[in-house]
Design an enzyme around this catalytic site. Structure first.
Site, short mmCIF file in Angstrom:
data_model
loop_
_atom_site.label_atom_id
_atom_site.label_comp_id
_atom_site.label_asym_id
_atom_site.label_seq_id
_atom_site.Cartn_x
_atom_site.Cartn_y
_atom_site.Cartn_z
CE LYS A 163 -1.74 2.66 2.84
NZ LYS A 163 -1.74 4.04 2.11
N GLY A 218 7.38 5.10 7.93
CA GLY A 218 6.48 6.23 8.00
C GLY A 218 6.49 7.02 9.41
CB THR A 223 7.50 7.37 15.82
OG1 THR A 223 8.81 7.40 15.16
CG2 THR A 223 7.36 6.73 17.11
CD GLU A 257 13.16 4.16 7.79
OE1 GLU A 257 13.22 5.21 8.58
OE2 GLU A 257 13.04 4.51 6.53
CB CYS A 276 13.07 8.93 8.15
SG CYS A 276 14.24 7.92 6.86
CD GLU A 304 10.34 12.76 11.48
OE1 GLU A 304 9.38 11.85 11.63
OE2 GLU A 304 11.28 12.15 10.71
#
Ligand code: NDP
Length: 490
Positions: free
Chosen positions: A186, A239, A241, A261, A295, A393
């Site tokens: 997806k 994607g 956290t 990840e 990331c 982030e």
């Protein structure tokens, strides 16, 4: 520029069992060009029932001897063929990525497309290297022959984000197929086009029907259906956290294998003996490349106090020099961010940074663009480690800068977040480099370089940056399960 004339869009359907199918829902999802905010096409919105069909197709192919018993060399040849087809379509794939994601096409041609081709070529080599070990067991005094088998895990549900849509899809597909798994992928609902084109190329290469299935749709519907499907053996996710934690909780129901990840807040550490001619542009590009939507972006600049002003001035100068605009233009270095929502989120973080005490030394605006989702490279100086912008982030072209006094303080500051994905170190002293590399809690430490991503180098995070590793031998092994076989000899 809306859409380049020579660009053909891929099939905007669901790939299930080798066929392109419409979703069972009427609803379609808009694809928006981030450079101008215009809708240029629509994609299907897969329902739970569509996802179920895709998982069943992946299961059938996983059990089918055509795939399961395929000679490893032949499986490798298929993956090599995919690599060649990607290379053959390099220009078109780069333009598609630019249209859908906003990133400069010339940079996608330099980074994203080769990364996708190379992972297929690298993983093609692993097809023939799936191996176990013979074991010297002591047993009960009888003689035994014991060994381990490494076997494919089964059906993988893969969910990938919008910042590297083609490359992230390729990393997961190549690793899973090399191990003999099958997959339902997806892509992000905002960037599904290059994954769909990759699906076409994989069929063209001759990969058996159902080995790769693609369901476009929202995270909440299609993504949720995939991660909670009882016949999915492993979820491979890249994607945020927050969604990663949700996936881990969902997987607890039937103990699916999970690799995650996730986000990062990676430090760039500049020591007083660094070669500043390299460190300054390195520090700048490690955050501003891809408009900071990476990331492992070096989003926290930590500089020794003796050279803090010099480095800050140098990085600011690089930031101001980067051409911002539509990614279809050859000279653009900073394209738009992915969406209006993301632009507002980043601008909000800049406001928070200012209100908590940081000083904007450059940027903070939209680079004079009259449409599209632009944020210019921004530096927030004198940021305190307690501040939100130091801890969270931002996922945009926003760098915080903080001085430190000595190596111990640099290590302490580097490790003072919940994340642990990457770190960039700049020093000409070998001992300092090794000391920092050992002490920093991060999955990858780049020393006197940045953004070196290689199919042979495992990638992943410490702490809340993830679980498991992608690519390299470790990444390949994450798609396998070990089985011990013990045979009593007469
Ligand atoms: P998400 O984590 O929400 O999206 C990543 C992927 O997960 C997308 O394919 C998304 O689908 C899917 N997804 C979302 N919710 C679910 C769910 N409940 N079940 C299954 N799949 C789901 O990231 P966002 O796009 O919302 O970005 C928000 C922030 O996440 C960024 O600002 C950044 O900080 C971070 N991020 C980190 C990335 C990384 O590489 N580590 C990449 C992207 C974002 P869909 O898009 O269709 O909703």
């Amino acid at each position: 520029m809306t859409m380049p004339e020579n660009l053909t869009l891929p099939t905007r359907k669901l790939l299930i069992g080798g066929d392109w199918k419409s979703a069972t829902a009427e609803e379609r999802i808009e694809s928006i060009n981030p450079a101008n905010g215009e809708v240029f096409t629509h994609i299907e919105s897969a329902t739970e029932a569509d996802v179920d069909q895709a998982v069943k197709s992946a299961r059938r192919t996983f059990e089918n001897p055509v795939w399961r018993r395929m000679r490893p060399l032949d499986r490798g040849k298929l993956l090599e063929r995919v690599a060649q087809l990607i290379e053959g379509q390099a220009e078109e794939l780069a333009l598609l990525e630019c249209l859908d994601n906003g990133k400069p096409a010339h940079l996608a041609a330099m980074v994203d497309v080769p990364s996708a081709a190379e992972i297929f070529r690298y993983m093609a080599g692993w097809c023939t290297k799936l191996s176990g070990k013979t074991l010297s067991i002591s047993g009960d005094g009888s003689q035994f022959h014991a060994y381990t088998l490494r076997q494919p895990l089964g059906v993988v549900g893969a969910i990938v984000p919008w910042n590297y849509p083609l490359a992230m899809a390729a990393w997961k597909i190549a690793s899973a197929l090399a191990a003999g798994c099958t997959m339902v992928l997806k892509p992000s609902e905002v960037t599904s086009l290059t994954a769909l084109r990759l699906g076409e190329l994989i069929l063209e290469a001759g990969v058996p029907e159902g080995a790769l299935n693609i369901v476009t749709g929202s995270g909440h519907t299609a993504g949720q259906a995939l991660i909670s499907h009882p016949d999915v053996d492993k979820v491979a996710f890249t994607g945020s956290t927050a969604v990663g934690k949700h996936i881990l909780r969902e997987s607890a129901n039937d103990l699916k294998r999970v690799s995650l990840e996730l986000g990062g807040k990676s430090p760039t550490i500049v020591m007083p003996d660094a070669d500043l001619e390299q460190a300054i542009p390195g520090a700048a590009m490690s955050i501003f490349f891809n408009s900071g939507q990476i990331c492992f972006a070096g989003s926290r600049l930590l500089v020794h106090k003796d050279i803090y002003d010099t480095v800050l001035a140098g990085v600011s100068e690089v930031a101001r020099s980067l051409p911002i605009g539509n990614g279809m233009n050859q000279e653009t270095m900073i394209g738009p961010v992915i969406s209006e929502q993301q632009r507002l989120r980043i601008m909000n973080y800049i406001d928070i940074g200012i209100s908590e005490g940081s000083e904007v030394v450059t940027g903070g605006g939209n680079g004079g663009q009259d449409k599209g989702f632009f944020v210019e490279p921004t530096i927030l100086a004198n940021t305190d480690p307690q501040q939100k912008v130091f801890q969270e982030e931002i996922f945009g072209p926003v760098l915080t800068a903080t001085p430190f006094g000595d190596i111990d303080e640099a290590i302490e500051l580097a490790n003072r977040t919940h994340y642990g994905l990457g770190a960039n170190i700049w020093s000409q002293n070998v001992s300092t480099c090794h000391r920092l590399a050992e002490a920093i809690n991060a999955g990858t430490v780049w020393t006197n370089c940045y953004f070196v991503i290689d199919p042979a180098m495992p990638f992943g995070g410490f702490k809340e940056s993830g679980i498991g590793r992608e690519v390299g031998e470790e990444g390949f092994t994450m798609y396998t399960e070990s089985k011990s076989v013990c045979v009593k000899l007469d």
